[in-house]
Design a protein around this motif. Sequence first.
Motif, PDB file in Angstrom:
ATOM      1  N   GLN A 427       0.832  -1.197   0.000  1.00  0.00           N
ATOM      2  CA  GLN A 427       0.000   0.000   0.000  1.00  0.00           C
ATOM      3  C   GLN A 427       0.873   1.255   0.000  1.00  0.00           C
ATOM      4  OE1 GLN A 427      -2.856  -0.046   3.163  1.00  0.00           O
ATOM      5  NE2 GLN A 427      -3.986  -1.781   2.324  1.00  0.00           N
ATOM      6  N   LEU A 428       0.376   2.312  -0.677  1.00  0.00           N
ATOM      7  CA  LEU A 428       1.168   3.527  -0.825  1.00  0.00           C
ATOM      8  C   LEU A 428       1.501   4.157   0.519  1.00  0.00           C
ATOM      9  CD1 LEU A 428      -0.499   5.230  -3.920  1.00  0.00           C
ATOM     10  CD2 LEU A 428       1.728   4.129  -3.792  1.00  0.00           C
ATOM     11  N   ALA A 429       0.572   4.098   1.478  1.00  0.00           N
ATOM     12  CA  ALA A 429       0.842   4.669   2.800  1.00  0.00           C
ATOM     13  C   ALA A 429       2.029   3.980   3.458  1.00  0.00           C
ATOM     14  CB  ALA A 429      -0.397   4.559   3.685  1.00  0.00           C
ATOM     15  N   GLU A 430       2.137   2.668   3.258  1.00  0.00           N
ATOM     16  CA  GLU A 430       3.255   1.919   3.834  1.00  0.00           C
ATOM     17  C   GLU A 430       4.554   2.245   3.106  1.00  0.00           C
ATOM     18  OE1 GLU A 430       5.600  -0.686   6.061  1.00  0.00           O
ATOM     19  OE2 GLU A 430       3.685   0.330   6.450  1.00  0.00           O
ATOM     20  N   VAL A 431       4.472   2.412   1.763  1.00  0.00           N
ATOM     21  CA  VAL A 431       5.657   2.804   0.994  1.00  0.00           C
ATOM     22  C   VAL A 431       6.167   4.157   1.500  1.00  0.00           C
ATOM     23  CG1 VAL A 431       6.508   3.460  -1.287  1.00  0.00           C
ATOM     24  CG2 VAL A 431       4.946   1.536  -1.056  1.00  0.00           C
ATOM     25  N   GLU A 432       5.241   5.107   1.682  1.00  0.00           N
ATOM     26  CA  GLU A 432       5.623   6.420   2.179  1.00  0.00           C
ATOM     27  C   GLU A 432       6.263   6.327   3.550  1.00  0.00           C
ATOM     28  OE1 GLU A 432       2.776   9.492   3.906  1.00  0.00           O
ATOM     29  OE2 GLU A 432       3.176  10.383   1.928  1.00  0.00           O
ATOM     30  N   ARG A 433       5.676   5.521   4.437  1.00  0.00           N
ATOM     31  CA  ARG A 433       6.211   5.375   5.796  1.00  0.00           C
ATOM     32  C   ARG A 433       7.641   4.839   5.760  1.00  0.00           C
ATOM     33  NH1 ARG A 433       7.070   1.884   9.912  1.00  0.00           N
ATOM     34  NH2 ARG A 433       6.695   0.114   8.534  1.00  0.00           N
ATOM     35  N   ARG A 434       7.883   3.805   4.958  1.00  0.00           N
ATOM     36  CA  ARG A 434       9.226   3.208   4.893  1.00  0.00           C
ATOM     37  C   ARG A 434      10.253   4.200   4.356  1.00  0.00           C
ATOM     38  NH1 ARG A 434       8.520  -2.868   2.357  1.00  0.00           N
ATOM     39  NH2 ARG A 434       6.660  -3.506   3.543  1.00  0.00           N
ATOM     40  N   VAL A 435       9.864   4.931   3.291  1.00  0.00           N
ATOM     41  CA  VAL A 435      10.803   5.879   2.679  1.00  0.00           C
ATOM     42  C   VAL A 435      11.140   7.011   3.651  1.00  0.00           C
ATOM     43  CG1 VAL A 435      11.095   7.581   0.838  1.00  0.00           C
ATOM     44  CG2 VAL A 435      10.101   5.353   0.323  1.00  0.00           C
ATOM     45  N   ILE A 436      10.115   7.547   4.323  1.00  0.00           N
ATOM     46  CA  ILE A 436      10.357   8.642   5.260  1.00  0.00           C
ATOM     47  C   ILE A 436      11.248   8.190   6.409  1.00  0.00           C
ATOM     48  CG2 ILE A 436       9.247  10.118   6.999  1.00  0.00           C
ATOM     49  CD1 ILE A 436       6.938  10.506   5.059  1.00  0.00           C
ATOM     50  N   LEU A 437      10.947   7.042   6.991  1.00  0.00           N
ATOM     51  CA  LEU A 437      11.730   6.570   8.129  1.00  0.00           C
ATOM     52  C   LEU A 437      13.160   6.226   7.727  1.00  0.00           C
ATOM     53  CD1 LEU A 437       9.151   4.359  10.068  1.00  0.00           C
ATOM     54  CD2 LEU A 437       9.875   6.696  10.544  1.00  0.00           C
TER      55      LEU A 437
END
Length: 470
Positions: A427-437
């Motif tokens: 899911q895109l929200a999870e992709v965003e979370r991983r990239v930000i962290l």
Amino acid sequence: MGHALIVEDDEDSARMIAALVVREGHTVVCAHSIGAARRLIAMQRPDLLLLDLHLPDGSGFDLLSDPDILADTVLVLMTGQASLETSLRALRLRAADYLVKPINPQHLKSLLSRLVAPSQLRAELAEVQEQWRKTGRFGDLIGRSPPMQRVHRQMSRVAGTAVTVFIQGESGTGKELVARGVHDLSRRRDQPFLAVNCAALSAHLIESEIFGHERGSFTGAEREHRGFFERAHGGTLFLDEVTEMPLELQAKLLRVLESGTFMRGGSAQVLQTDVRIIAATNRDAGEAVTRGKLREDLLYRLNVFPIALPPLSERGEDIQLIAESFLQDLHRADGGARCFSPAALVRLGAYHWPGNVRELRNVVQRTWVMAMGSEVTEEWLPPLGGAQLSRRREAVPPRATMTGFDETVPGVLELGGSEVVVEIGTQLAEVERRVILATYESCGRNKERTAAMLGISMKTLYNRLKEYRL
């Protein structure tokens, strides 16, 4: 002491203005028409011209038809409304300022206190330009590349006027340095320069910080607070990331730009302000309007004189010049003497610098710390994209293609030497979370650099980290 000419058809208003000017130590004569003003100018060239725009025998601009007639006179326009048209005309005429009628005595007094002859401004600007030719420095800015020469010309042109400046550029390109440079070259340079990052203040605090509040105006307001508009009186207020300002506050800012007045929170008293506004954003302003992040009418008032700052990747020779300047700063602060190796200079010039000048400064500091001898090598510089990808192609077998990443190494996003592996269907929200962290950790938990690398505002980053409970 100087000689002032007041051109105003209302005799009572002219006498009131003349009394204020005399009180500040100047000699004064008054004219009530363009013809009378021309005769007085022929008799004695004024140091200051206070010019009404609406006169019985024509427009006040008619008096300025000959560009040489007032070559060394400080021009101040007087108008009934601070419209966008007035601002643009003032810019074209290089007017030092304009006063909105009825004239506020405090505003006029503040203006008279910072009078500087155009010849003096030209001499100071020539000195700055000479320093740039010798060292590559234009004030605090460093750069000789054609894009930066354009920025320097714009700063030189607008500094001596009172018009609003709107700076657009990526995070880390030096927007505050440009704002500071315009202030330092202006007649307001001896007055305060205050900078506020609209993205770094919460929606609950930003109105109080900018406009101030009265004691007891809200829970916790135990004392009167003077906002930025009051503290910057007579000087310059730099509003960084203005598109992050709440829309209801943008309406109040628009009112200040149009009327020169504001009210503290919890107060009914109208206060006058004499502040030059310089605003900045790292967003596309037109897109921000389309997305409802910026009021269109506010954009028109801010965008009187736009300055576009180029990213560091488009500045070519400036990269080496800036890096060596940072290295010299470290020499002065910590002692020692080091220089970049030829290979390091090549690497610096070839890297794409997504974090712009701010990232370059951090990289130079890191390599300075890690360097063992008198030479700073490429060992601790960021790896080049092509070299990274070639190493990844050798080490990682192909996987399913994922749009936006390298087709040979799909699902892998390179981040400063680390990687984030994303499987198809995530899911895109999870992709965003991983990239930000991952970026946050890669930047040593430095929020400014993280936001710069990701191309998001500090406010967005704070919100995401709060959501992730960091």
